[in-house]
Design a protein around this motif. Structure first.
Motif, PDB file in Angstrom:
ATOM      1  N   VAL A  36       0.833  -1.207   0.000  1.00  0.00           N
ATOM      2  CA  VAL A  36       0.000   0.000   0.000  1.00  0.00           C
ATOM      3  C   VAL A  36       0.867   1.256   0.000  1.00  0.00           C
ATOM      4  N   ARG A  37       1.959   1.254   0.786  1.00  0.00           N
ATOM      5  CA  ARG A  37       2.825   2.431   0.819  1.00  0.00           C
ATOM      6  C   ARG A  37       3.459   2.689  -0.549  1.00  0.00           C
ATOM      7  N   LEU A  38       3.882   1.610  -1.228  1.00  0.00           N
ATOM      8  CA  LEU A  38       4.455   1.765  -2.571  1.00  0.00           C
ATOM      9  C   LEU A  38       3.447   2.401  -3.516  1.00  0.00           C
ATOM     10  N   TRP A  39       2.215   1.868  -3.500  1.00  0.00           N
ATOM     11  CA  TRP A  39       1.213   2.384  -4.445  1.00  0.00           C
ATOM     12  C   TRP A  39       0.683   3.743  -4.032  1.00  0.00           C
ATOM     13  N   ARG A  40       0.687   4.061  -2.750  1.00  0.00           N
ATOM     14  CA  ARG A  40       0.263   5.396  -2.354  1.00  0.00           C
ATOM     15  C   ARG A  40       1.219   6.441  -2.932  1.00  0.00           C
ATOM     16  N   GLU A  41       2.517   6.138  -2.963  1.00  0.00           N
ATOM     17  CA  GLU A  41       3.467   7.067  -3.580  1.00  0.00           C
ATOM     18  C   GLU A  41       3.193   7.199  -5.077  1.00  0.00           C
ATOM     19  N   LEU A  42       2.913   6.070  -5.744  1.00  0.00           N
ATOM     20  CA  LEU A  42       2.593   6.120  -7.173  1.00  0.00           C
ATOM     21  C   LEU A  42       1.326   6.928  -7.424  1.00  0.00           C
ATOM     22  N   LEU A  43       0.298   6.683  -6.612  1.00  0.00           N
ATOM     23  CA  LEU A  43      -0.968   7.390  -6.794  1.00  0.00           C
ATOM     24  C   LEU A  43      -0.810   8.885  -6.516  1.00  0.00           C
ATOM     25  N   ALA A  44      -0.008   9.225  -5.507  1.00  0.00           N
ATOM     26  CA  ALA A  44       0.218  10.637  -5.201  1.00  0.00           C
ATOM     27  C   ALA A  44       0.946  11.326  -6.349  1.00  0.00           C
ATOM     28  N   SER A  45       1.938  10.644  -6.918  1.00  0.00           N
ATOM     29  CA  SER A  45       2.672  11.252  -8.033  1.00  0.00           C
ATOM     30  C   SER A  45       1.769  11.397  -9.253  1.00  0.00           C
ATOM     31  N   SER A  46       0.839  10.448  -9.428  1.00  0.00           N
ATOM     32  CA  SER A  46      -0.107  10.553 -10.541  1.00  0.00           C
ATOM     33  C   SER A  46      -1.018  11.760 -10.361  1.00  0.00           C
ATOM     34  N   SER A  47      -1.487  11.974  -9.127  1.00  0.00           N
ATOM     35  CA  SER A  47      -2.324  13.153  -8.857  1.00  0.00           C
ATOM     36  C   SER A  47      -1.547  14.431  -9.118  1.00  0.00           C
ATOM     37  N   ALA A  48      -0.273  14.446  -8.718  1.00  0.00           N
ATOM     38  CA  ALA A  48       0.551  15.634  -8.935  1.00  0.00           C
ATOM     39  C   ALA A  48       0.740  15.905 -10.424  1.00  0.00           C
ATOM     40  N   GLN A  49       0.859  14.842 -11.221  1.00  0.00           N
ATOM     41  CA  GLN A  49       0.980  15.011 -12.664  1.00  0.00           C
ATOM     42  C   GLN A  49      -0.256  15.687 -13.259  1.00  0.00           C
TER      43      GLN A  49
ATOM     44  N   GLY B  57      -1.412  18.710  -9.335  1.00  0.00           N
ATOM     45  CA  GLY B  57      -0.728  19.019  -8.087  1.00  0.00           C
ATOM     46  C   GLY B  57      -1.670  19.591  -7.053  1.00  0.00           C
ATOM     47  N   PHE B  58      -1.290  19.484  -5.801  1.00  0.00           N
ATOM     48  CA  PHE B  58      -2.141  20.011  -4.737  1.00  0.00           C
ATOM     49  C   PHE B  58      -1.339  20.138  -3.460  1.00  0.00           C
ATOM     50  N   THR B  59      -1.898  20.925  -2.536  1.00  0.00           N
ATOM     51  CA  THR B  59      -1.329  21.114  -1.206  1.00  0.00           C
ATOM     52  C   THR B  59      -2.330  20.599  -0.186  1.00  0.00           C
ATOM     53  N   VAL B  60      -1.823  19.993   0.885  1.00  0.00           N
ATOM     54  CA  VAL B  60      -2.676  19.433   1.925  1.00  0.00           C
ATOM     55  C   VAL B  60      -2.525  20.266   3.190  1.00  0.00           C
ATOM     56  N   ALA B  61      -3.642  20.774   3.707  1.00  0.00           N
ATOM     57  CA  ALA B  61      -3.663  21.488   4.986  1.00  0.00           C
ATOM     58  C   ALA B  61      -3.948  20.482   6.093  1.00  0.00           C
TER      59      ALA B  61
ATOM     60  N   PHE C  92      -0.799  10.859   1.092  1.00  0.00           N
ATOM     61  CA  PHE C  92      -0.683  11.750  -0.057  1.00  0.00           C
ATOM     62  C   PHE C  92       0.731  11.848  -0.622  1.00  0.00           C
ATOM     63  N   GLY C  93       1.664  11.083  -0.072  1.00  0.00           N
ATOM     64  CA  GLY C  93       2.981  10.999  -0.678  1.00  0.00           C
ATOM     65  C   GLY C  93       4.010  11.905  -0.034  1.00  0.00           C
ATOM     66  N   SER C  94       5.262  11.471  -0.109  1.00  0.00           N
ATOM     67  CA  SER C  94       6.348  12.179   0.567  1.00  0.00           C
ATOM     68  C   SER C  94       6.681  13.512  -0.082  1.00  0.00           C
ATOM     69  N   LEU C  95       6.291  13.722  -1.347  1.00  0.00           N
ATOM     70  CA  LEU C  95       6.631  14.958  -2.042  1.00  0.00           C
ATOM     71  C   LEU C  95       5.498  15.977  -2.065  1.00  0.00           C
ATOM     72  N   THR C  96       4.328  15.593  -1.584  1.00  0.00           N
ATOM     73  CA  THR C  96       3.189  16.512  -1.587  1.00  0.00           C
ATOM     74  C   THR C  96       3.369  17.579  -0.495  1.00  0.00           C
ATOM     75  N   PRO C  97       3.231  18.846  -0.838  1.00  0.00           N
ATOM     76  CA  PRO C  97       3.393  19.907   0.173  1.00  0.00           C
ATOM     77  C   PRO C  97       2.320  19.818   1.259  1.00  0.00           C
ATOM     78  N   LEU C  98       2.770  19.873   2.517  1.00  0.00           N
ATOM     79  CA  LEU C  98       1.859  19.914   3.651  1.00  0.00           C
ATOM     80  C   LEU C  98       1.928  21.294   4.300  1.00  0.00           C
ATOM     81  N   GLU C  99       0.763  21.827   4.647  1.00  0.00           N
ATOM     82  CA  GLU C  99       0.696  23.099   5.382  1.00  0.00           C
ATOM     83  C   GLU C  99       0.135  22.794   6.761  1.00  0.00           C
ATOM     84  N   ILE C 100       0.974  22.874   7.777  1.00  0.00           N
ATOM     85  CA  ILE C 100       0.577  22.539   9.138  1.00  0.00           C
ATOM     86  C   ILE C 100      -0.067  23.775   9.771  1.00  0.00           C
ATOM     87  N   LEU C 101      -1.313  23.621  10.212  1.00  0.00           N
ATOM     88  CA  LEU C 101      -2.078  24.764  10.714  1.00  0.00           C
ATOM     89  C   LEU C 101      -2.531  24.521  12.149  1.00  0.00           C
ATOM     90  N   PRO C 102      -2.752  25.595  12.913  1.00  0.00           N
ATOM     91  CA  PRO C 102      -2.981  25.462  14.360  1.00  0.00           C
ATOM     92  C   PRO C 102      -4.369  24.988  14.754  1.00  0.00           C
TER      93      PRO C 102
END
Length: 287
Positions: free
Chosen positions: A91-104, A107-111, A125-135
């Motif tokens: 699942v972790r392998l394919w989650r990275e693939l799926l996240a990269s496909s979404s970025a292609q 792209g998106f940012t996750v709050a 959402f993958g190791s390369l997807t930007p995360l915005e950590i909010l309070p």
């Protein structure tokens, strides 16, 4: 100075291009060949996604996120999976693939609000997807509503939590809806989170919906649960909050529930509002 024969490096066991005779070298050569084959397939997959992204761009398709489709892919792979590789690694392998496909595809940012949701968002959402950590959860939802982020990942609701933590009370549905539950491969007792994004998710074939109920007069838990069951909406989870004379409840029910579902009209409440749905997570203890 001369070298004896014993000082010279040993001659290779095989000629170039032949199969090594050493078992370790054979295994490494096989792994290298498999890596090349996997890499070829990954590149082919990315090329197909690129064609899909181009067609969606021409059609003006909005979000690249397809959580229902992703769940269907993972369920199919888990059903055919065998061998020593743990399902969670698959699942972790394919989650990275799926996240990269979404970025292609845009792209998106996750709050994100919360330490647990932060970890789950990164894994989902993958190791390369930007995360915005909010309070706060409210700030994360505002980031999505305002276009700063395309997804908010928030803690699972808990009965009795502080009003500022109960983000589902003010969720602007149907503008924003729950689209996924994290993690998709869930172990017993593991911390969870919900993903919220603009618009409705796509069904996966095995889904659960969240429903917000409001009623004046504070009906009890048992009568409300019975009314939901009688309408064909037996709750898997039912959380209640009372504020003065108003009861607000959050119910989790099987299937995809939309605002025009006729079963909602017969409920003994003043308002029944679906908050979205998500693919039912798979169990993490499967072999």
């Amino acid at each position: 100075m001369t070298s004896s024969d014993s000082d010279l490096a040993p001659a290779p066991d095989t000629a170039p291009g032949s199969v090594p005779s050493d078992p370790l070298a054979q295994a490494r050569a096989e792994i290298d060949a498999l890596d090349d084959a996997l890499h070829d397939l990954v590149m082919r997959r990315a090329a197909v996604v690129a064609r899909l992204a181009a067609s969606r761009a021409k059609a003006g398709s909005p979000s690249p996120l397809r959580p229902g489709r992703e769940a269907m892919i993972l369920r199919r792979l888990l059903a055919r999976h065998a061998g020593p590789l743990p399902p969670v690694a698959l699942v972790r392998l394919w989650r990275e693939l799926l996240a990269s496909s979404s970025a292609q595809q845009g792209g998106f940012t996750v709050a994100v609000h919360g330490r647990g949701p932060e970890r789950l968002a990164r894994e989902h959402f993958g190791s390369l997807t930007p995360l915005e950590i909010l309070p706060s959860a409210a700030r994360a939802l505002a980031a999505v509503a305002g276009g700063e982020a395309q997804v908010a990942v928030l803690p699972l609701p808990e009965e009795g939590e502080a009003p500022e933590a109960a983000w589902w009370l003010g969720l602007d549905s149907p503008r924003l809806q729950v689209i996924a539950r994290l993690p998709f491969l869930a172990a017993g007792g593991e911390e969870g989170a919900l993903a919220v994004a603009p618009g409705a998710p796509d069904p996966s074939g095995a889904d659960r919906s969240l429903l917000r109920l409001e009623a004046v007069g504070e009906p009890g838990r048992a009568p409300l649960a019975a009314a939901l069951a009688a309408a064909g909406l037996a709750p898997r989870m039912l959380q209640l909050r009372r504020d003065g004379g108003v009861l607000r409840a959050l119910a989790e029910v099987d299937g995809v529930l939309t605002a025009d579902d006729p079963r909602l009209a017969g409920l003994p409440v003043d308002r029944a509002l679906p908050l979205g749905f998500y693919a039912v997570p798979e169990r993490g203890d499967q072999g």
